[in-house]
Each structure stands twice: as C-alpha cells, then as structure tokens.
Design an enzyme around this catalytic site. Sequence first.
Site, short mmCIF file in Angstrom:
data_model
loop_
_atom_site.label_atom_id
_atom_site.label_comp_id
_atom_site.label_asym_id
_atom_site.label_seq_id
_atom_site.Cartn_x
_atom_site.Cartn_y
_atom_site.Cartn_z
N GLU A 209 0.81 -1.22 0.00
CA GLU A 209 0.00 0.00 0.00
C GLU A 209 0.84 1.28 0.00
O GLU A 209 0.35 2.36 0.28
CB GLU A 209 -0.97 -0.02 1.18
CG GLU A 209 -1.95 -1.18 1.07
CD GLU A 209 -3.03 -1.17 2.13
OE1 GLU A 209 -3.00 -0.29 3.01
OE2 GLU A 209 -3.90 -2.04 2.07
N LYS A 339 -15.60 -1.38 1.69
CA LYS A 339 -14.82 -1.89 0.57
C LYS A 339 -15.80 -2.44 -0.46
O LYS A 339 -16.49 -3.43 -0.19
CB LYS A 339 -13.86 -2.99 1.03
CG LYS A 339 -12.75 -2.52 1.96
CD LYS A 339 -11.93 -3.69 2.46
CE LYS A 339 -10.73 -3.24 3.27
NZ LYS A 339 -10.01 -4.41 3.87
#
Length: 431
Positions: A209, A339
């Site tokens: 990330e 999400k």
Amino acid sequence: MIDSLDLVIDTIVAREVLDSRGNPTVEAEVLLEAGAIGRAIVPSGASTGAHEAHELRDGDSRYMGKGVTKAVNHIEDRIAPALCGISSLDQASVDGTMQELDGSDNKSSLGANAILAVSMATARAAANGLGLPLYRYLGGPMASLLPVPLMNVINGGAHAANNLDFQEFMLVPHGASTFRESLRMGAEVFHTLKGLLSAQGLSTAVGDEGGFAPNLTNNDAAGDLLIQAIEKAGYSPGKDISLALDVASTEFYKDGCYAFGGGSYTSTEMVNELEKLVDRYPIISIEDGLAEDDWQGWALLTKKLGKRIQLIGDDIFVTSTKRLQQGIDQNVANSILIKVNQIGSLTETLQAIDLAGRSGYTSVISHRSGETEDTTIADLAVATRAGQIKTGSLSRSERVAKYNQLLRIEDELGTQALYAGATGQGPRGRS
C-alpha cells in the site's frame, strides 16, 4: 436535451487486466445507446475476511491459478445479455438483475469481481451520459465534503514481509483546513519518516500500500517513529496529525487467542493491550482490533474504548448490512470500513453506508491492497459525505491516483468544497 433511451445499456465487454501486485483482475466497459462509455476495474485484498463476497478465480495453471477468465466470460456470456436494454440510471435494477442471475448468497456463481466491475462501470457510464462527474451523479447537490485521509505510512502484517504484527500504522491529518493541505501535511511527514528510517539503517522499501516496511523491534517502535516524524516535520501530534491503526487481528487469531509480539492474549487481554496503546499515543482510530468472529471481544472493546476513539469494523462487517445490523444490535464498534469488493455491488455498498449513518456509525471508504488506477472510491467518498478515506500511502501511483482525483474534485467544487477535518465530520476525537 438527453433522451432517456440514450442512457440504455447497449454493449458490455470485459477483459482480464493486472492489479498493483501483478495479479489478474476484471475490467468492464459499459457502452450506452448514445455512445457514452463507463469503465471500471475491481480491486483485490490480501487479508480478506471469511465473510466477504466470493472473488472468482480460474484455479488453473495460468497466473498460478489467479486468472479471471471465468469472471470475464460470465460478464460477456451471461451478464451482458441480461442487462442490455436496461437503463443505466436504474442502478438498483442493474445490480438486482445480476444478483438474481447469480443466485447464490455470496456471488460465487458469477463472481463478485464480475458483478462489481459491471456495477461500477454502469454508474460511470450513466454519469458520463448525463455529463456529470461521478461524485455528483451518485451524491447529488450535497456532494461537497472532502474526506480526511487515513494514510498508511508503515506497513506490516499481510501487507509486508517484515516483523510487524499490526498491518497498518496510519497518519490522520485532521488538523488541516482543506484536503489539499491535509495531503501536503501527510506527504511532508512521509518524506521525513523516510529520512529517519534511512538514518537508522532501516529499509525504505515500500509494501503493497505504498508505506514503508522496516523491520522494527515491535509495534511500539512504529508508533514512536511516527511521533518523531510528525514532530520533525513541524506538526503537533494529536492536534495537527493523529494516528490510526489497522490491527488486522484475525490474521493472528487462533484457538481463541491472539498471538503476536511473542505473547498469547485472550480477548480481554487484547483489549487491555489496545487500551494501553491509546493511552500512550494520540490514536483516534483502530480498525479490526479483534477478530472477525470474536463478537464478545468486540463488545468489550467497544465498551472500553468506544467513547474515546473510532473503532472500525472491517472483517467483522465486510460491508454487509446484515452483519452491520448484528453489530449495531450488539453494540459492537462505532464505524464500518467500506470496501466495494467485499459486498460486490454499488447498490449494496450504498445501503451499508446509509445504514451506518442512520445508526450513528461512521463510514470509512477504503481501497484494497491489490489496487488499480481506478478512482471510483475517491468519488464515492465525496458522493456519500463519508468524511474519511483509506487509500494508502504517498507513493505508488495506484494509491496517489485516488488522492489526485480528490484534489481535482476539491478544485472543481471551489468555494463549495468542505474538508471533513475542519467541519468535525472526520474520525471521532479523543475525550
């Protein structure tokens, strides 16, 4: 004037593309009668909850079994014939048709990755057909709130090959007055942190990330480094920039205990450990502090810390209204991580955000560790006035793409733009 027939779905195509980890994922394109087109690519997670919608993979020799040609074929052979002729403006009908066609509880027949790609591409096609930005199409005239970013600058757990147990150590620049300023603050601390790591001979390689993935002695060492970086960059910890954690505790939960840092902890002991961290550091948000099915532990955590900080449920809720309602009923958490690929359609995602808001829970719009250049979640954060977004660090273009889209939106909104940190609509503060 736009004719409603111009916004009818004419053609849907799909293809196998790659995500930021080099794994295949699904891209869909939806073409409308008048020629407007919408394109979307779905993300994929590394630490996935057991209750997430099913991501369909090929399981053959290609790409080590991770190919998605089955999902692509389902879009072109089954989904496209069912959706062609339906108005792209009727998102609920589009998503409902795909769910009925799938027929399973977790989208395992067609694949959540197939359904979501078409769902998101349809919304973008409709927005383009109307000549509207996606955030305005989804959110209407009230879509003007820019989110506080939760910036994952130190990676651990399943997101990095290092010795940190906790998955994400984040900066929360809530003290900024605009989104642009918050991004600058985060970037300055990020580069300061890189210098501190380099000076100590620690790795400045980044994880999935975009955050650094150094080998540190323990989780406290990561917290200490972040405080040092914030101060050295000229900011005040807790006032300008606070901290957030994604413990991702399901990853080290086994046989009723949490095994990390060389110890083994019961749920009560785990809650006590988290409370110590909140006492020591300016932490205003903890995600997945307990495991996905440890409901009793979660209830205790919420009782202990729920009035002090934001407690985000990710694996325990998986963007599902059913599981979120269970959490609401049991006083578990006070926030939900959103999400889109956990639930597999835009309609269900919006329903989860709506339920959270009506129940006094915050929503944090989130990326996945396997991301792409798709920026839908940036628009979604503004459209829903969520007030918070998790989209990684200040490196790797698939992360920065979302930040840059938010900068564009803020510029486009002009004087109408509001920053959630400045309006008090970001993470819950400390009491």
